[in-house]
Design a protein around this motif. Structure first.
Motif, short mmCIF file in Angstrom:
data_model
loop_
_atom_site.label_atom_id
_atom_site.label_comp_id
_atom_site.label_asym_id
_atom_site.label_seq_id
_atom_site.Cartn_x
_atom_site.Cartn_y
_atom_site.Cartn_z
N UNK A 411 0.83 -1.21 0.00
CA UNK A 411 0.00 0.00 0.00
C UNK A 411 0.87 1.26 0.00
N UNK A 412 1.93 1.25 0.78
CA UNK A 412 2.86 2.39 0.79
C UNK A 412 3.48 2.60 -0.59
N UNK A 413 3.91 1.50 -1.22
CA UNK A 413 4.53 1.61 -2.55
C UNK A 413 3.52 2.10 -3.58
N UNK A 414 2.28 1.61 -3.50
CA UNK A 414 1.25 2.06 -4.44
C UNK A 414 0.99 3.57 -4.30
N UNK A 415 1.03 4.07 -3.06
CA UNK A 415 0.89 5.51 -2.85
C UNK A 415 2.00 6.28 -3.58
N UNK A 416 3.21 5.72 -3.53
CA UNK A 416 4.34 6.37 -4.21
C UNK A 416 4.14 6.33 -5.73
N UNK A 417 3.73 5.18 -6.25
CA UNK A 417 3.53 5.08 -7.70
C UNK A 417 2.41 6.01 -8.16
N UNK A 418 1.37 6.14 -7.35
CA UNK A 418 0.28 7.07 -7.70
C UNK A 418 0.79 8.51 -7.72
#
Length: 612
Positions: A411-418
């Protein structure tokens, strides 16, 4: 004062002694991933003789790497810091070690501390900061009054020229001009025109504190000593934080404190420095002991205090639950986070301040983060977006990593990719990414791709120096050939370092002039060796320079234009025609690049001849 191999070896050992702590800081991470074979190369006398003793490392692109750092001050505010190559880091450290041997201060205060300890060969701040806290506590019991001071924008206000002048003055004739000029240019290059802020650099902290502020403390001490209403006083300094303890009558104390602050401000003004009014105050001496705990957050890892803390995971779940509530209510600020930590991590009978206590949980009790209630609270905060990382970014990321919960990490990584896709990427996102990569072996391909597009200098640093098997000290054949020509002589490196600094600063005339001087010197050395006459006595003869490059197509036009620019450069000629050129910057830059290509074309030809 040339750097000796002994100082280089000591610098390497100081870094190696930090062992596992090296992975805790981005600037130190390259030293963590370097294997024994690579360390053996860097520490060797052969490496020192070839690249360090005469400054040849400055001619190598990888070794002189420079980028913007990621040191968080508070929230979205970052220090204007630098990431430098491991070789530059070690060189600046070795230079400071060498200088400390000839350093002869005019004023010596045994209660002056900084981040690290060059004399005791300590790179980390921990022990010197503890000694500072002990000095504060001792003076708190021996004196009644105190003036607590702090400087405004200290590192940004340091004059590199003023520092070098102080170094020469306080070296007892132990620092020669060529070395001083090279060091000056290197500092200005690393600092992009100012004094460089480099994460955890004991050498620079020593120079900024012990050397740059020596005359400040000397002048201030002499003036306070003549104050008839002061019966006794003591100064305790940690870099730019200075506590002035004194004894005076109760009736006079406040006025004396104001006078002391005024004298200090006046001495600082003469040095181009100023007090931070919001952090300068008159206090009772016993209060200084308390402030030692308040400022123990001087660094991200805290003091790692000796007192143990209870294993209570509810404190962690309450913290992240509180963060989630603040985010929902649009009331999440640095102040609200401080209040949460203050209320949850204050312990009776323990001298640790709340932030240090929280850090103690992070690094000494990671298992507590794996309880269901903590994972749930972190997940609740993280689902509300990346704002959970806005304050104390590295600590919050490490808290999440401590959970070992792949769902939260994803979830943290997806926030970064977003954030990357939407164009909303910030320096905080870069710090989140780097903290993750630093703790996960710098191996996430997609995240590295984000950094490459959003923070290219940070990505280059990781790519060159922090990945397993990276060759951060790689030297090209061209660079090797140039170094061979100029081996053992210092002046050309002084010229090249000055060129790099002025090019970075946008000083076009200076950058062009220094590179032309470097080009002429290189060419004259080549010519001298070709004619079997050793080192040339005259370092500029146009007809000889043309003969060196006559086999290279177009060289005559390049040299003719370069000579025309040299004669019209107002730094070296009374004529000022170039000031009228609309394309001045482009023209000078193209000329410098043409001269660089001539050097490389020449050495390419020699490399080809030698290989055949």
């Amino acid at each position: 004062m040339n750097i000796t191999f002994e100082s280089w070896r000591v610098a390497c050992e100081m870094v190696k002694c930090e062992k596992g702590r090296l992975r805790s800081y981005l600037q130190w991470l390259p030293f963590y991933v370097i294997n024994k074979s690579e360390w053996a190369t860097i520490e060797s006398e052969e490496f020192f003789d070839r690249y360090i003793s005469d400054g040849s490392f400055i001619l190598c692109e990888r070794m002189r790497f420079l980028g913007n750092g990621l040191i968080q001050k508070s929230g979205f505010a970052f220090r204007d810091s630098r990431l430098v190559s491991p070789v530059i880091y070690l060189y600046l450290l070795a230079f400071s070690i060498e200088y400390e041997r000839v350093f002869s201060p005019r004023f010596k205060n045994d209660a002056t501390f900084y981040s690290g300890d060059i004399a005791r060969r300590r790179l980390h701040y921990r022990k010197s900061y503890r000694a500072y806290c002990q000095a504060l506590k001792m003076c708190s019991s021996e004196y009644k009054w105190c003036v607590k001071t702090d400087l405004a924008h200290f590192y940004e206000s340091i004059s590199v020229d003023g520092l070098v002048a102080s170094m020469i003055k306080l070296s007892g004739d132990g620092m020669a001009l060529p070395e001083a000029q090279f060091f000056r240019s290197l500092l200005l290059y690393c600092g992009k025109r100012g004094f460089p802020i480099i994460q955890n650099h004991a050498g620079l902290s020593f120079l900024a504190t012990e050397v740059y502020l020596n005359d400040v403390d000397e002048s201030f001490s002499k003036r306070v000593a003549h104050m008839h209403r002061v019966s006794d006083f003591r100064m305790v300094r940690y870099v730019d934080d200075l506590y002035i303890f004194f004894n005076a009558s109760d009736e006079d104390a406040f006025d004396v404190g104001c006078d002391i602050a005024g004298i200090y401000a006046d001495v600082l003004r003469r040095k181009g420095l100023s007090l931070n009014p919001s952090k300068t105050r008159f206090i009772l001496a016993y209060e200084a002991a308390k402030t030692a705990a308040e400022v123990s957050t001087v660094d991200f890892l805290g003091l790692d205090p000796d007192e143990d803390l209870p294993d209570e995971s509810w404190r962690l779940s309450a913290l992240f639950g509180g963060i989630a509530t603040c985010i929902r209510e649009r009331a999440y600020t640095e102040g609200s986070l401080d209040e949460l930590i203050g209320s949850l991590f204050s312990f009776e009978g323990v001298s640790i301040d709340p932030k240090s206590a929280f850090r103690r949980y992070l690094f000494s009790k990671p298992d507590l983060f794996r309880s269901r209630c903590v994972i749930g609270a972190i997940g609740e905060a993280l689902k509300l977006g990346g704002s959970v990382f806005a304050f104390m970014t590295e600590e919050i990321v490490i808290a999440l990593l401590n959970t070992r919960n792949e769902g939260l990490i994803k979830l943290m990584l997806n926030n970064l990719f977003d954030a990357s896709r939407s164009g909303g990427w910030t320096s905080v996102d870069s710090l989140v990414a780097v903290t993750y990569l630093r703790n996960r072996g710098v191996e996430h391909t997609d995240l590295l791709a984000c950094l490459k597009s959003r923070a290219p200098e940070v990505h280059a640093f990781l790519d060159y120096f922090c990945m397993r098997g990276s060759k951060g000290i790689k030297v090209s054949n061209r660079e090797t050939a140039v170094i061979d020509v100029l081996s053992g002589e210092t002046e050309s490196k002084v010229q090249y370092a000055a060129h790099l600094y002025h090019e970075l600063a946008g000083n076009d005339f200076e950058a062009s002039a220094y590179y032309r001087a470097f080009f002429d010197r290189f060419t004259s050395y080549v010519s001298g060796k070709r004619r079997k006459k050793g080192r040339p006595k005259m370092l500029y003869r146009e007809e000889i320079i043309k003969k060196v490059y006559d086999a290279i197509p177009g060289s005559d036009a390049v040299l003719r234009r370069a000579e025309d620019y040299r004669q019209k450069n107002p730094l070296v000629h009374a004529g000022a025609e170039m000031l009228q050129r609309v394309t001045l910057r482009e023209d000078l830059g193209e000329s410098t690049e043409d001269l660089r290509r001539l050097i490389y074309s020449y050495v390419d030809e020699k490399i080809a001849d030698s290989s055949s």
